[in-house]
Design a protein around this motif. Structure first.
Motif, PDB file in Angstrom:
ATOM      1  N   PRO A 124      47.415  33.989  28.833  1.00 20.99           N
ATOM      2  CA  PRO A 124      46.144  33.903  29.564  1.00 20.99           C
ATOM      3  C   PRO A 124      45.134  34.865  28.949  1.00 20.99           C
ATOM      4  O   PRO A 124      45.480  35.953  28.510  1.00 20.99           O
ATOM      5  N   SER A 125      43.884  34.452  28.924  1.00 17.30           N
ATOM      6  CA  SER A 125      42.853  35.300  28.319  1.00 17.30           C
ATOM      7  C   SER A 125      42.281  36.312  29.314  1.00 17.30           C
ATOM      8  O   SER A 125      41.831  37.378  28.914  1.00 17.30           O
ATOM      9  N   ALA A 126      42.313  35.985  30.599  1.00 15.41           N
ATOM     10  CA  ALA A 126      41.750  36.884  31.608  1.00 15.41           C
ATOM     11  C   ALA A 126      42.741  37.999  31.947  1.00 15.41           C
ATOM     12  O   ALA A 126      43.959  37.787  31.979  1.00 15.41           O
ATOM     13  N   PRO A 127      42.246  39.203  32.219  1.00 15.95           N
ATOM     14  CA  PRO A 127      43.137  40.349  32.440  1.00 15.95           C
ATOM     15  C   PRO A 127      44.018  40.240  33.686  1.00 15.95           C
ATOM     16  O   PRO A 127      45.184  40.622  33.633  1.00 15.95           O
ATOM     17  N   LYS A 128      43.497  39.737  34.792  1.00 12.37           N
ATOM     18  CA  LYS A 128      44.313  39.712  36.011  1.00 12.37           C
ATOM     19  C   LYS A 128      45.458  38.707  35.923  1.00 12.37           C
ATOM     20  O   LYS A 128      46.586  39.040  36.296  1.00 12.37           O
ATOM     21  N   PRO A 129      45.252  37.487  35.421  1.00  9.20           N
ATOM     22  CA  PRO A 129      46.419  36.619  35.221  1.00  9.20           C
ATOM     23  C   PRO A 129      47.448  37.214  34.261  1.00  9.20           C
ATOM     24  O   PRO A 129      48.655  37.061  34.458  1.00  9.20           O
ATOM     25  N   ARG A 130      46.975  37.926  33.220  1.00  3.75           N
ATOM     26  CA  ARG A 130      47.919  38.608  32.312  1.00  3.75           C
ATOM     27  C   ARG A 130      48.719  39.657  33.066  1.00  3.75           C
ATOM     28  O   ARG A 130      49.926  39.821  32.851  1.00  3.75           O
ATOM     29  N   LYS A 131      48.066  40.369  33.969  1.00  3.01           N
ATOM     30  CA  LYS A 131      48.763  41.400  34.744  1.00  3.01           C
ATOM     31  C   LYS A 131      49.791  40.763  35.671  1.00  3.01           C
ATOM     32  O   LYS A 131      50.900  41.272  35.824  1.00  3.01           O
ATOM     33  N   VAL A 132      49.436  39.637  36.292  1.00  2.00           N
ATOM     34  CA  VAL A 132      50.395  38.919  37.151  1.00  2.00           C
ATOM     35  C   VAL A 132      51.602  38.503  36.317  1.00  2.00           C
ATOM     36  O   VAL A 132      52.751  38.688  36.731  1.00  2.00           O
ATOM     37  N   LEU A 133      51.353  37.952  35.152  1.00  3.63           N
ATOM     38  CA  LEU A 133      52.447  37.539  34.268  1.00  3.63           C
ATOM     39  C   LEU A 133      53.344  38.714  33.921  1.00  3.63           C
ATOM     40  O   LEU A 133      54.572  38.613  33.981  1.00  3.63           O
ATOM     41  N   ALA A 134      52.745  39.840  33.579  1.00  2.73           N
ATOM     42  CA  ALA A 134      53.532  41.030  33.231  1.00  2.73           C
ATOM     43  C   ALA A 134      54.368  41.495  34.419  1.00  2.73           C
ATOM     44  O   ALA A 134      55.547  41.822  34.260  1.00  2.73           O
ATOM     45  N   LEU A 135      53.774  41.511  35.603  1.00  3.40           N
ATOM     46  CA  LEU A 135      54.511  41.953  36.793  1.00  3.40           C
ATOM     47  C   LEU A 135      55.674  41.017  37.097  1.00  3.40           C
ATOM     48  O   LEU A 135      56.777  41.458  37.431  1.00  3.40           O
ATOM     49  N   LEU A 136      55.440  39.719  36.987  1.00  2.00           N
ATOM     50  CA  LEU A 136      56.525  38.761  37.238  1.00  2.00           C
ATOM     51  C   LEU A 136      57.616  38.890  36.178  1.00  2.00           C
ATOM     52  O   LEU A 136      58.808  38.808  36.496  1.00  2.00           O
ATOM     53  N   ALA A 137      57.227  39.116  34.940  1.00  2.00           N
ATOM     54  CA  ALA A 137      58.214  39.259  33.860  1.00  2.00           C
ATOM     55  C   ALA A 137      59.060  40.513  34.062  1.00  2.00           C
ATOM     56  O   ALA A 137      60.259  40.515  33.776  1.00  2.00           O
TER      57      ALA A 137
END
Length: 72
Positions: free
Chosen positions: A20-33
């Motif tokens: 994802p290019s947007a920071p918040k979706p990237r953060k969600v992805l990182a947290l889920l991972a």
């Protein structure tokens, strides 16, 4: 799907980078991972994204971020 969490966050599906290019979706992805194979409470995600004063639309926006991640 391969997710790199040490160093820069990276995601590959069948060898192709998808991120994802947007920071918040990237953060969600990182947290889920980081919490793989565990339920991540919505409250934790909301707090991590917006802190102690989330907007009224936080849950709906979070759902949108998860939907975007699933589409990737």
């Amino acid at each position: 799907m391969d997710i790199d969490v040490l160093g820069p966050l990276g995601v590959r599906v069948n060898g192709v980078g998808v991120m994802p290019s947007a920071p918040k979706p990237r953060k969600v992805l990182a947290l889920l991972a980081l919490h793989v194979d565990r339920v991540v409470p919505v409250g934790l995600l909301v707090e991590e994204l917006w802190g102690e004063r989330p907007p009224r639309s936080a849950r709906t926006t979070l759902q949108t971020y998860v939907l975007q991640l699933r589409e990737l």
